[in-house]
Scaffold this active site. Structure first.
Site, PDB file in Angstrom:
ATOM      1  N   ASP A  38       0.799  -1.235   0.000  1.00 30.23           N
ATOM      2  CA  ASP A  38       0.000   0.000   0.000  1.00 30.23           C
ATOM      3  C   ASP A  38       0.829   1.280   0.000  1.00 30.23           C
ATOM      4  O   ASP A  38       0.268   2.361  -0.067  1.00 30.23           O
ATOM      5  CB  ASP A  38      -1.034   0.011   1.141  1.00 30.23           C
ATOM      6  CG  ASP A  38      -0.436   0.127   2.522  1.00 30.23           C
ATOM      7  OD1 ASP A  38       0.765  -0.142   2.693  1.00 30.23           O
ATOM      8  OD2 ASP A  38      -1.191   0.502   3.459  1.00 30.23           O
ATOM      9  N   LEU A  64      -4.787  -4.698  14.546  1.00 29.23           N
ATOM     10  CA  LEU A  64      -6.102  -4.680  13.895  1.00 29.23           C
ATOM     11  C   LEU A  64      -6.580  -3.244  13.659  1.00 29.23           C
ATOM     12  O   LEU A  64      -7.759  -2.977  13.500  1.00 29.23           O
ATOM     13  CB  LEU A  64      -7.118  -5.480  14.717  1.00 29.23           C
ATOM     14  CG  LEU A  64      -6.766  -6.966  14.886  1.00 29.23           C
ATOM     15  CD1 LEU A  64      -7.733  -7.651  15.838  1.00 29.23           C
ATOM     16  CD2 LEU A  64      -6.764  -7.689  13.542  1.00 29.23           C
ATOM     17  N   SER A  84      -5.655   2.391  15.728  1.00 30.17           N
ATOM     18  CA  SER A  84      -5.282   3.798  15.514  1.00 30.17           C
ATOM     19  C   SER A  84      -5.980   4.364  14.268  1.00 30.17           C
ATOM     20  O   SER A  84      -6.454   5.501  14.291  1.00 30.17           O
ATOM     21  CB  SER A  84      -3.765   3.974  15.442  1.00 30.17           C
ATOM     22  OG  SER A  84      -3.240   3.297  14.338  1.00 30.17           O
ATOM     23  N   ASP A  91      -5.188   0.780   5.981  1.00 29.36           N
ATOM     24  CA  ASP A  91      -5.986   0.655   7.205  1.00 29.36           C
ATOM     25  C   ASP A  91      -7.108   1.691   7.235  1.00 29.36           C
ATOM     26  O   ASP A  91      -8.242   1.397   7.613  1.00 29.36           O
ATOM     27  CB  ASP A  91      -5.101   0.835   8.448  1.00 29.36           C
ATOM     28  CG  ASP A  91      -3.921  -0.115   8.448  1.00 29.36           C
ATOM     29  OD1 ASP A  91      -3.935  -1.078   7.655  1.00 29.36           O
ATOM     30  OD2 ASP A  91      -2.985   0.110   9.232  1.00 29.36           O
TER      31      ASP A  91
HETATM   32  C1  GLA Z   1       0.452  -1.660   8.586  1.00 27.19           C
HETATM   33  C2  GLA Z   1       0.311  -0.307   7.917  1.00 27.19           C
HETATM   34  C3  GLA Z   1      -0.373  -0.456   6.564  1.00 27.19           C
HETATM   35  C4  GLA Z   1       0.286  -1.530   5.712  1.00 27.19           C
HETATM   36  C5  GLA Z   1       0.517  -2.801   6.510  1.00 27.19           C
HETATM   37  C6  GLA Z   1       1.342  -3.812   5.757  1.00 27.19           C
HETATM   38  O1  GLA Z   1      -0.805  -2.163   8.904  1.00 27.19           O
HETATM   39  O2  GLA Z   1      -0.425   0.571   8.722  1.00 27.19           O
HETATM   40  O3  GLA Z   1      -0.402   0.786   5.892  1.00 27.19           O
HETATM   41  O4  GLA Z   1       1.477  -1.050   5.141  1.00 27.19           O
HETATM   42  O5  GLA Z   1       1.158  -2.552   7.751  1.00 27.19           O
HETATM   43  O6  GLA Z   1       0.639  -4.302   4.679  1.00 27.19           O
END
Ligand code: GLA
Length: 357
Positions: free
Chosen positions: A34, A119, A122, A166
């Site tokens: 991402d 999970l 934040s 997220d």
């Molecule tokens: C965390 C980060 C996301 C993503 C994942 C790995 O959750 O907050 O932005 O990069 O790691 O896929």
């Protein structure tokens, strides 16, 4: 979870102006793509945050959690100080910049998301508070723009260099629906998950935090590859472009890049497998994703590798570590009728692991 209205009223002696639930998320496939121009495929978990808010006439931010008896009191101009209330300060500050609020806020948070499980509590707090402030102001802003603002709280205020997965997941996903998201264009499709299978989330019992710095190291390794290639979309390389990189960068940076490219392709295949009803193929891609995180991106740890291997041995169609890495949860695709026995057998072999959802 306590009733958020009662909790707010007991402490602040007034009803909140608005409240809402924001779920946590689990990523089904597509890790560390991402911030490299690729796709991700997360869904909501049943657990999440109940949030309530009323604007304040002064510039204070009062934030009460069901885990503590008194509220933290912060000022709108405060710098981040490595405290969970920083997220509320960041959100109220951005809500002021967007014109949703003109001053501070009284906030209450109740959570049933397990702490440190990766999970996205934040992201849930940032997205949830920004949506509340937007809706209090009756402002016209899309959930995508809210997610982009929420990410900037993490990146620019807290100092965590995360991607957009997220925030988009908790902004859009509901239970049983996953978001197939192109993190470059932010175009997405909401996909129904199959009813006969459960995406089980099992915590390994190994705890980690993104702010620990290992996430940042991986991001920096990707930056080295981007600089060598002169492009940011590592996920979009073709085989010849990847092959040409070998020798130009260290073996580790090459493997990180190979993960980004192969993981993105797996997400695209996994989404079409799921939409076409080919759950076996979806599961196989989860297993391949875990191997790539273990061997190429090197973000798994032996305890997670064993948990994933046993999850599959005990009958899951696929399983993989989920999230930033180095601990936290696995996600496994399990037939609903077998879920109870499968879970009992897995937890019997892994004493520190626990069932999340
Ligand atoms: C965390 C980060 C996301 C993503 C994942 C790995 O959750 O907050 O932005 O990069 O790691 O896929």
């Amino acid at each position: 979870m306590p009733d958020i209205h009662d909790m707010f009223e007991t402490y602040y002696s007034a009803r909140p102006m608005l409240s809402r639930f924001t779920p946590g998320r689990v990523n089904l496939i597509g890790e560390h793509t991402d911030y490299n121009g690729g796709w991700v495929f997360p869904t909501a978990v049943p657990q999440g945050l109940q949030l309530a808010m009323s604007p304040r006439a002064d510039n204070e931010i009062h934030i009460l959690s069901d885990k503590f008896d008194t509220a933290s009191v912060r000022a709108l101009g405060d710098a981040a100080e490595d405290h969970w209330s920083d997220y509320a300060v960041g959100a109220v500050r951005l809500a002021n910049e967007a014109g949703f609020l003109t001053g501070g806020a009284s906030i209450a948070v109740a959570s049933d998301l397990p702490f440190g499980a990766g999970l996205s509590s934040s992201a849930a707090i940032c997205v949830g508070l920004l949506k509340l402030a937007r809706d209090i102001a009756k402002a016209d802003m899309s959930d995508t723009d809210i997610a982009v603002m929420a990410r900037s709280i993490e990146n620019d205020f807290i100092g965590v260099p995360c991607g957009i997965m997220d925030q988009m997941a908790v902004a859009y996903c509901t239970l049983g629906t996953a978001i197939a998201l192109d993190t470059e264009s932010l175009e997405f499709e909401l996909v129904d998950l199959p009813k006969d299978y459960h995406m089980a989330v099992i915590h390994s019992g190994i705890f980690r935090q993104l702010s620990e710095g290992r996430y940042k190291v991986r991001k920096e390794e990707c930056d080295v590859a981007k600089a060598a290639l002169g492009r940011d979309d590592l996920c979009q390389l073709n085989d010849a472009e990847l092959a040409a990189l070998e020798g130009q960068v260290s073996g580790a940076v090459f493997r990180r890049t190979r993960h980004c490219m192969s993981e993105h392709r797996r997400v695209v295949s996994a989404v079409s497998a799921l939409k076409g009803g080919d759950i076996a193929q979806f599961g196989a891609l989860m297993v391949e994703s875990h191997a790539s995180m273990r061997d190429d991106f090197e973000i798994t740890v032996p305890g997670l590798d064993r948990l994933v291997a046993d999850a599959v041995k005990l009958g899951a169609l696929g399983a993989r570590m989920t999230g930033g890495g180095f601990g936290g949860c696995i996600v496994a695709c399990v037939e609903r009728t077998k879920l109870e026995d499968w879970t009992a057998a897995l937890l019997a072999q892994h004493k520190n692991a626990f069932f999340v959802c």
